[in-house]
Write a protein that holds these residues in place. Structure first.
Motif, PDB file in Angstrom:
ATOM      1  N   GLN A  77       0.838  -1.209   0.000  1.00  0.00           N
ATOM      2  CA  GLN A  77       0.000   0.000   0.000  1.00  0.00           C
ATOM      3  C   GLN A  77       0.869   1.255   0.000  1.00  0.00           C
ATOM      4  N   PHE A  78       1.946   1.210   0.809  1.00  0.00           N
ATOM      5  CA  PHE A  78       2.831   2.381   0.891  1.00  0.00           C
ATOM      6  C   PHE A  78       3.467   2.659  -0.466  1.00  0.00           C
ATOM      7  N   ILE A  79       3.989   1.635  -1.138  1.00  0.00           N
ATOM      8  CA  ILE A  79       4.659   1.828  -2.425  1.00  0.00           C
ATOM      9  C   ILE A  79       3.684   2.353  -3.464  1.00  0.00           C
ATOM     10  N   THR A  80       2.457   1.841  -3.452  1.00  0.00           N
ATOM     11  CA  THR A  80       1.449   2.301  -4.411  1.00  0.00           C
ATOM     12  C   THR A  80       1.190   3.797  -4.245  1.00  0.00           C
ATOM     13  N   ALA A  81       1.068   4.246  -2.990  1.00  0.00           N
ATOM     14  CA  ALA A  81       0.820   5.670  -2.742  1.00  0.00           C
ATOM     15  C   ALA A  81       2.056   6.507  -3.062  1.00  0.00           C
ATOM     16  N   ALA A  82       3.253   5.978  -2.769  1.00  0.00           N
ATOM     17  CA  ALA A  82       4.485   6.747  -2.970  1.00  0.00           C
ATOM     18  C   ALA A  82       4.794   6.964  -4.444  1.00  0.00           C
ATOM     19  N   LEU A  83       4.333   6.059  -5.309  1.00  0.00           N
ATOM     20  CA  LEU A  83       4.605   6.207  -6.741  1.00  0.00           C
ATOM     21  C   LEU A  83       3.928   7.429  -7.348  1.00  0.00           C
ATOM     22  N   GLU A  84       2.974   8.006  -6.647  1.00  0.00           N
ATOM     23  CA  GLU A  84       2.271   9.196  -7.133  1.00  0.00           C
ATOM     24  C   GLU A  84       2.981  10.489  -6.766  1.00  0.00           C
ATOM     25  N   ASP A  85       4.067  10.406  -6.026  1.00  0.00           N
ATOM     26  CA  ASP A  85       4.751  11.605  -5.507  1.00  0.00           C
ATOM     27  C   ASP A  85       6.217  11.560  -5.913  1.00  0.00           C
ATOM     28  N   ARG A  86       6.681  12.555  -6.657  1.00  0.00           N
ATOM     29  CA  ARG A  86       8.079  12.598  -7.091  1.00  0.00           C
ATOM     30  C   ARG A  86       9.030  12.551  -5.913  1.00  0.00           C
ATOM     31  N   TRP A  87       8.677  13.237  -4.812  1.00  0.00           N
ATOM     32  CA  TRP A  87       9.542  13.295  -3.650  1.00  0.00           C
ATOM     33  C   TRP A  87       9.618  11.960  -2.927  1.00  0.00           C
ATOM     34  N   ALA A  88       8.616  11.114  -3.119  1.00  0.00           N
ATOM     35  CA  ALA A  88       8.579   9.838  -2.412  1.00  0.00           C
ATOM     36  C   ALA A  88       9.263   8.709  -3.179  1.00  0.00           C
ATOM     37  N   LEU A  89       9.747   8.973  -4.395  1.00  0.00           N
ATOM     38  CA  LEU A  89      10.391   7.911  -5.170  1.00  0.00           C
ATOM     39  C   LEU A  89      11.622   7.330  -4.465  1.00  0.00           C
ATOM     40  N   PRO A  90      12.449   8.136  -3.759  1.00  0.00           N
ATOM     41  CA  PRO A  90      13.543   7.516  -2.994  1.00  0.00           C
ATOM     42  C   PRO A  90      13.037   6.525  -1.952  1.00  0.00           C
ATOM     43  N   LEU A  91      11.848   6.804  -1.379  1.00  0.00           N
ATOM     44  CA  LEU A  91      11.288   5.900  -0.384  1.00  0.00           C
ATOM     45  C   LEU A  91      10.829   4.591  -1.026  1.00  0.00           C
ATOM     46  N   VAL A  92      10.308   4.674  -2.246  1.00  0.00           N
ATOM     47  CA  VAL A  92       9.962   3.455  -2.969  1.00  0.00           C
ATOM     48  C   VAL A  92      11.213   2.609  -3.185  1.00  0.00           C
ATOM     49  N   PHE A  93      12.290   3.269  -3.543  1.00  0.00           N
ATOM     50  CA  PHE A  93      13.554   2.568  -3.772  1.00  0.00           C
ATOM     51  C   PHE A  93      14.011   1.860  -2.493  1.00  0.00           C
ATOM     52  N   LEU A  94      13.851   2.512  -1.339  1.00  0.00           N
ATOM     53  CA  LEU A  94      14.200   1.883  -0.065  1.00  0.00           C
ATOM     54  C   LEU A  94      13.328   0.669   0.193  1.00  0.00           C
ATOM     55  N   GLY A  95      12.041   0.792  -0.132  1.00  0.00           N
ATOM     56  CA  GLY A  95      11.112  -0.310   0.093  1.00  0.00           C
ATOM     57  C   GLY A  95      11.316  -1.488  -0.843  1.00  0.00           C
ATOM     58  N   LEU A  96      12.125  -1.318  -1.873  1.00  0.00           N
ATOM     59  CA  LEU A  96      12.405  -2.405  -2.816  1.00  0.00           C
ATOM     60  C   LEU A  96      13.806  -2.992  -2.630  1.00  0.00           C
ATOM     61  N   THR A  97      14.693  -2.262  -1.950  1.00  0.00           N
ATOM     62  CA  THR A  97      16.081  -2.715  -1.826  1.00  0.00           C
ATOM     63  C   THR A  97      16.526  -2.971  -0.391  1.00  0.00           C
ATOM     64  N   GLY A  98      15.892  -2.337   0.599  1.00  0.00           N
ATOM     65  CA  GLY A  98      16.328  -2.497   1.979  1.00  0.00           C
ATOM     66  C   GLY A  98      17.557  -1.683   2.332  1.00  0.00           C
ATOM     67  N   MET A  99      17.930  -0.711   1.502  1.00  0.00           N
ATOM     68  CA  MET A  99      19.102   0.110   1.796  1.00  0.00           C
ATOM     69  C   MET A  99      18.798   1.115   2.903  1.00  0.00           C
ATOM     70  N   ARG A 100      19.843   1.623   3.526  1.00  0.00           N
ATOM     71  CA  ARG A 100      19.695   2.709   4.493  1.00  0.00           C
ATOM     72  C   ARG A 100      19.411   4.003   3.737  1.00  0.00           C
ATOM     73  N   ILE A 101      18.690   4.935   4.383  1.00  0.00           N
ATOM     74  CA  ILE A 101      18.310   6.175   3.727  1.00  0.00           C
ATOM     75  C   ILE A 101      19.555   6.972   3.329  1.00  0.00           C
ATOM     76  N   GLY A 102      20.584   7.001   4.180  1.00  0.00           N
ATOM     77  CA  GLY A 102      21.800   7.736   3.851  1.00  0.00           C
ATOM     78  C   GLY A 102      22.549   7.136   2.674  1.00  0.00           C
ATOM     79  N   GLU A 103      22.489   5.802   2.558  1.00  0.00           N
ATOM     80  CA  GLU A 103      23.140   5.139   1.433  1.00  0.00           C
ATOM     81  C   GLU A 103      22.431   5.466   0.119  1.00  0.00           C
ATOM     82  N   ALA A 104      21.098   5.472   0.138  1.00  0.00           N
ATOM     83  CA  ALA A 104      20.345   5.753  -1.083  1.00  0.00           C
ATOM     84  C   ALA A 104      20.519   7.200  -1.524  1.00  0.00           C
ATOM     85  N   LEU A 105      20.501   8.139  -0.578  1.00  0.00           N
ATOM     86  CA  LEU A 105      20.630   9.550  -0.932  1.00  0.00           C
ATOM     87  C   LEU A 105      22.046   9.892  -1.396  1.00  0.00           C
TER      88      LEU A 105
END
Length: 419
Positions: free
Chosen positions: A186-214
Motif C-alpha cells: 500500500q505504501f509503495i502504491t501511494a508513494a509512486l504518485e509523488d516525485r519526492w517519495a520515489l527515494p522511499l519506494v527505492f528503499l522499500g524495494l532494496t532495503g538500503m539505508r536512507i543515507g546510502e540511497a541519498l
C-alpha cells in the motif's frame, strides 16, 4: 629554613624548618621532553631515594600523577587527539555529548578524584533525567577512552570508568517497527504518485539505508557484466546530517560496502529519476545533478525532507506512521519470513554478521518457529523391508563355456598339494 643544596646533577635539596627535606630534580623522558618533579621527604637520605625513583620513572616513560587535571581538560585533550581518526559524525556527536552532559556535571571535577561510585551515581542521574541507554553508553565510551589515554600517559593511575558503568533500565525488548507485506505494498502504491517519495519506494524495494540511497550517484548505477539486463547499485558511501551539518562518509560497517541487485521495479524507479533529473536541470540551471535522488534544484536531498515525505505518504496510504528506516526493516522481515537464509539477507543489508540480522529480525520468524515441531512417530526407526530373494544363477551359454575351456591353464608350481 636552609638554603638549597645542589647535588651535581642529582637534584636540589632544601632543609625545611620542620626538619624535613624538600627536593627537586630535572628529568628527561624518552621522547625528549623534560620536567622538574619535586617532593618532600623526612630526611636527606629519603629525599635522595625519592630523587632516584623520579629519575628511574622518567627513564621508563612514566610521568607523575597530575592532581590538577580536570575531567574537562582530560576529555578535551582526548577528543583533539582522536579527531583525525574519527568520522565527522562521530566527532560531532562526541562534542555534543561533552557539551550537554559531561561539562555541566563533571567538567570542573578533578579527574584523579573521581571514583567508580561517583560515575555510577552520575549515570543514574542521567537516566533519571531522561537520557537513554544508548546515550549513556556513548558517554561511558568517551570517558573511558579519555581515562585510558591519561593513564597511558602517566597522568593518572586508575581508570574509574572500568567499574563505574551505566546500568541498563529494566524493560521489555522493543519490537522492530516494520510494515507487513500488505502495508508495504500500500505504501509503495501511494508513494509512486509523488516525485519526492520515489527515494522511499527505492528503499522499500532494496532495503538500503536512507543515507546510502541519498548518496548514490549515476556512477554507482551499473549493468551486471555477467547477466545481460540485470542492474545493481554499488554502495560505498553514505550521506547524513547532524545538528544542521551534512557530511559524506563510509558506510556503517566494512560489510556495508557492497553491490545491491535491483529488481525490475527498482530499475524503473532509477530510470524514471533519470528522466526527471534531465528535465529539472533545464529549469534550475545548476546542470545535471550527480545524485540519483536529488532535490528539484539538483542539490543533495536532506534526510529531514525524506522524513517529512514519509509522514504524508503513510497518511495517504493509510498505513502506520513509521520512519524511513522502517522500510529497511520491512524488506528484511519480508525476506526472512519468506524463508531466505540469514547469511544472504545479511549480505544484502550490509550487516557485519548474520547473527546481527537474526537478533534484530527474530520477530519475522514466528511461522517458521511454529513449524519446528515433531511427534514421537518421527523418532521411530522405519522397519527394514523384507529381503528380496536372489534369482538362481543360470548356466553360462555354451559359447562362453567353450571360451573358458579354451583358456590355457598355467602349471602349478611346487610339490604336491598340501592337505
Amino acid at each position: 629554613m636552609g638554603t638549597p643544596k645542589r647535588g651535581h646533577g642529582e637534584g636540589q635539596y632544601k632543609n625545611l624548618d620542620s626538619g624535613k627535606v624538600q627536593w627537586r630534580v630535572r628529568v628527561t623522558y624518552p621522547d625528549g621532553s623534560t620536567a622538574r618533579p619535586s617532593g618532600t621527604a623526612k630526611n636527606i637520605t629519603a629525599a635522595r631515594l625519592e630523587v632516584a625513583a623520579a629519575k628511574a620513572e622518567a627513564e621508563a616513560g612514566r610521568r607523575p600523577l597530575t592532581l590538577a587535571l580536570t575531567v574537562s581538560q582530560m576529555v578535551t585533550e582526548y577528543m583533539e587527539a582522536k579527531r583525525a581518526r574519527w568520522a565527522d559524525r562521530t566527532a560531532w556527536n562526541n562534542q555534543a555529548l561533552y557539551r550537554r552532559h559531561i561539562l555541566p556535571h563533571l567538567g570542573a571535577k578533578r579527574a584523579a578524584g573521581l571514583q567508580p561510585k561517583d560515575l555510577r551515581a552520575y549515570f543514574e542521574a542521567l537516566q533519571a533525567g531522561g537520557l537513554g541507554d544508548s546515550g549513556q553508553r556513548q558517554i561511558h565510551v568517551l570517558l573511558s577512552g579519555a581515562y585510558k589515554r591519561a593513564v597511558g600517559d602517566g597522568l593518572l593511575k586508575d581508570n574509574p570508568a572500568s567499574y563505574g558503568r551505566p546500568v541498563k533500565a529494566a524493560r521489555q525488548a522493543a519490537r522492530v517497527k516494520a510494515f507487513t507485506p500488505e502495508e508495504l505494498g500500500q505504501f509503495i502504491t501511494a508513494a509512486l504518485e509523488d516525485r519526492w517519495a520515489l527515494p522511499l519506494v527505492f528503499l522499500g524495494l532494496t532495503g538500503m539505508r536512507i543515507g546510502e540511497a541519498l548518496a548514490l550517484t549515476w556512477e554507482d548505477y551499473r549493468e551486471d557484466p555477467k547477466v545481460k539486463g540485470a542492474y545493481f547499485v554499488s554502495v560505498s558511501k553514505t550521506r547524513s546530517e547532524f545538528e544542521g551539518k551534512a557530511y559524506t562518509g563510509a558506510p556503517k560497517t566494512a560489510k556495508g560496502v557492497r553491490n545491491v541487485p535491483l529488481s525490475a521495479d527498482a530499475v524503473a524507479i532509477v530510470e524514471d529519476m533519470r528522466r526527471r533529473v534531465l528535465l529539472e536541470a533545464g529549469s534550475h540551471g545548476n546542470g545535471v545533478s550527480p545524485y540519483i535522488f536529488p532535490s528539484v534544484d539538483g542539490r543533495y536531498m536532506r534526510q529531514d525532507t525524506a522524513r517529512a515525505v514519509m509522514r504524508r505518504t503513510c497518511e495517504a496510504a493509510g498505513v502506520p506512521l513509521l520512519s524511513p528506516h522502517a522500510l529497511r526493516h520491512s524488506v528484511a522481515s519480508y525476506y526472512l519470513g519468506e524463508g531466505r537464509d540469514a547469511v544472504t539477507v545479511a549480505a544484502l543489508l550490509g550487516h557485519a554478521q548474520a547473527s546481527t540480522t537474526l537478533n534484530i529480525y527474530a520477530h519475522a520468524l514466528p511461522d517458521r518457529l511454529r513449524a519446528m515441531t515433531f511427534d514421537r512417530s518421527a523418532l521411530e526407526r522405519p522397519k527394514d523391508p523384507p529381503a528380496k530373494e536372489e534369482p538362481a544363477p543360470t548356466a553360462a551359454p555354451a559359447a562362453a563355456a567353450a571360451r573358458l575351456a579354451a583358456v590355457p591353464r598355467r602349471p602349478r608350481k611346487g610339490g604336491p598339494r598340501k592337505a
